[in-house]
Design an enzyme around this catalytic site. Structure first.
Site, PDB file in Angstrom:
ATOM      1  N   LYS A  17      -0.519  -9.574   3.978  1.00 62.13           N
ATOM      2  CA  LYS A  17      -0.886  -9.157   2.625  1.00 62.13           C
ATOM      3  C   LYS A  17      -1.502 -10.284   1.804  1.00 62.13           C
ATOM      4  O   LYS A  17      -2.384 -10.050   0.968  1.00 62.13           O
ATOM      5  CB  LYS A  17       0.324  -8.560   1.928  1.00 62.13           C
TER       6      LYS A  17
ATOM      7  N   GLY B  39       8.145  -0.625   2.392  1.00 65.36           N
ATOM      8  CA  GLY B  39       8.966  -0.835   1.213  1.00 65.36           C
ATOM      9  C   GLY B  39       9.965  -1.963   1.331  1.00 65.36           C
ATOM     10  O   GLY B  39      10.737  -2.203   0.413  1.00 65.36           O
TER      11      GLY B  39
ATOM     12  N   ARG C  92      -4.234   2.086   9.646  1.00 61.14           N
ATOM     13  CA  ARG C  92      -3.752   3.169  10.513  1.00 61.14           C
ATOM     14  C   ARG C  92      -3.891   4.483   9.762  1.00 61.14           C
ATOM     15  O   ARG C  92      -4.245   4.514   8.593  1.00 61.14           O
ATOM     16  CB  ARG C  92      -2.267   2.949  10.848  1.00 61.14           C
TER      17      ARG C  92
END
Length: 451
Positions: free
Chosen positions: A116, A165, A292
């Site tokens: 990220k 998450g 994806r």
């Protein structure tokens, strides 16, 4: 086009991919663990191969066994679905080394956007808006605290390799930063084997809006609109819908255009999703990119009429996109509720067990993606999802009514099993959700819907 594809996954997404293959005239190889031998996708497949015992690390994450199954059955390509190995660049490389096509982006692209912190830097270079923070990893608590002071609290500490998450901590005061930093790094190392984290400003009252893109190997890229995924528990989505409530046509056009620009800038191919936070003032900022197919892709399929999985397979086979941006149209509104075997009254604790009864709804505008049937076991070894209930109607108000009707028709029973069905019914009736003014903190507030 391929003649035979191995599906390296299970449950509803394996069934979804198998259906797309059938319609394309492609044969299906299903792999399964010992506890999944009687699942619907195994019955649908042309060939089924048992690849290991129940634990995922011994079956659906067992790369040598999956590759061996593909080669032994004559598969030419592997579709990873979502989760498991779907965003593992090492797996994509192993596929290539074995002469198999990985249905997804190139390994180097996947590696870059899978981190990220790296993805933020790449998207910043491509001109996408970011929240205040840093694009480089934060290596010490003192460095992170200094960044937090500069950009202002609250801030969010995120695992660079995170997903699902996990590895996310919101910090609201300076005295809490050091402990939160240590905890997030420890979680990141334990879950992702990578303790790298970064820090950015936490946007209060934000909506989670994501844009579906598809790019081919010929330099073409399109977006298929946005989805709102703001109804979440522990940063994991429960309800998704398209179009996103509250976006103006101008905002919708802008966020779609920047998403395509970002995907093309990193050399992306296949179906992917760029996720954004949309602020109360109409601004939006890039968060991350998923390399994806998404769990919630049926929402986009319902409003566009475009088969995303088929498009994935076409792109992997080297074909150009079947549609251009000007060909994409959006009709009506669609919504998805994730029906999970978990108890919202006990902190969403999983409630695995054997399904003794499963009655699925139907009727106009109703779609159910499901990978189990009555008698199936919802195993503690895997995700707790039982089915995805998706509805479409001409507008959001009718979609809400149709979803509520479909939820009341749904019956899921199993000894000791609780589900999210009644929570979804409460969400559909909640005035904030009905008005479309909810945000990512919706389920955490004192007036949150209660099943």
């Amino acid at each position: 086009m391929f003649d035979r594809i191995l599906i390296a996954n299970r449950g509803e997404i394996a069934v979804r991919v198998a259906r797309a293959c059938r319609e394309l005239g492609v044969e299906v190889v299903a792999v399964h663990s010992t506890v999944d031998r009687d699942t619907p996708v195994v019955a649908m497949a042309d060939v089924a191969v048992q690849i290991g015992p129940a634990p995922a690390r011994s079956s659906y994450l067992n790369i040598p066994n999956i590759i061996e199954a593909a080669l032994a059955t004559g598969a030419q390509a592997i579709h990873p679905g979502y989760g498991f190995l779907s965003e593992d660049p090492d797996f994509a490389e192993v596929c290539a080394d074995a002469g198999l096509v990985f249905i997804g982006p190139r390994p180097d692209v996947m590696a870059r956007i899978g981190n990220k912190a790296t993805a933020r830097a790449l998207m910043a270079e491509a001109g996408l808006p970011l929240l205040p923070g840093v694009v480089d990893p934060v290596t010490t608590a003192a460095e992170g605290a200094a960044i937090a002071e500069r950009i202002g609290y609250p801030v969010i500490i995120k695992a660079a390799a995170g997903g699902g998450g996990r590895g996310i901590t919101v910090v609201r005061a300076p005295e809490d930063f050091a402990q939160a930093y240590a905890t997030t790094r420890a979680t990141a190392h334990a879950v992702f084997r990578d303790s790298t984290v970064y820090v950015e400003r936490y946007l209060e009252g934000a909506r989670h809006v994501e844009v579906q893109v598809v790019c081919d190997e010929h330099g073409n890229g399109i977006h298929l609109g946005e989805r709102d995924c703001s109804v979440q528990r522990r940063h994991q989505k429960l309800v998704e819908e398209s179009p996103a409530p509250g976006l103006t046509p101008e905002q919708r056009e802008e966020i779609g255009a920047v998403a395509v620009a970002g995907a093309l800038a990193v050399g992306y191919t296949g179906a992917g999703t760029l996720e954004f936070l949309a602020g109360p003032d109409g601004s939006f900022a890039f968060m991350e990119m998923n390399a994806r197919i998404q769990v919630e892709h049926p929402v986009t399929e319902m409003v566009t009429g475009i088969d995303l999985v088929a498009e994935q397979i076409r792109v992997a086979a080297g074909l150009p996109l079947s549609v251009k941006q000007e060909d994409v149209t959006w009709t009506g509104a669609a919504m998805e509720c994730r029906i999970n075997a978990e108890d919202p009254r006990r902190g969403y604790a999983p409630t695995p067990g054997t399904l003794t009864r499963l009655d699925l709804p139907g009727g106009p505008g109703v779609r159910v993606d499901c990978g189990v049937r009555a008698g199936s076991t919802v195993s503690p070894h895997y995700d707790s999802m039982i089915a995805k209930l998706v509805v479409w109607a001409p507008d959001r108000e009718q979609t809400l009514a149709r979803m509520k009707r479909a939820l009341t028709e749904l019956v899921v029973e199993g000894r000791g099993m609780a589900t999210t069905r009644d929570l979804h019914l409460a969400v559909m009736d909640h005035p904030v959700f009905r008005e479309g003014t909810h945000d990512t903190g919706f389920l955490e507030r004192p007036d949150a819907p209660v099943p």
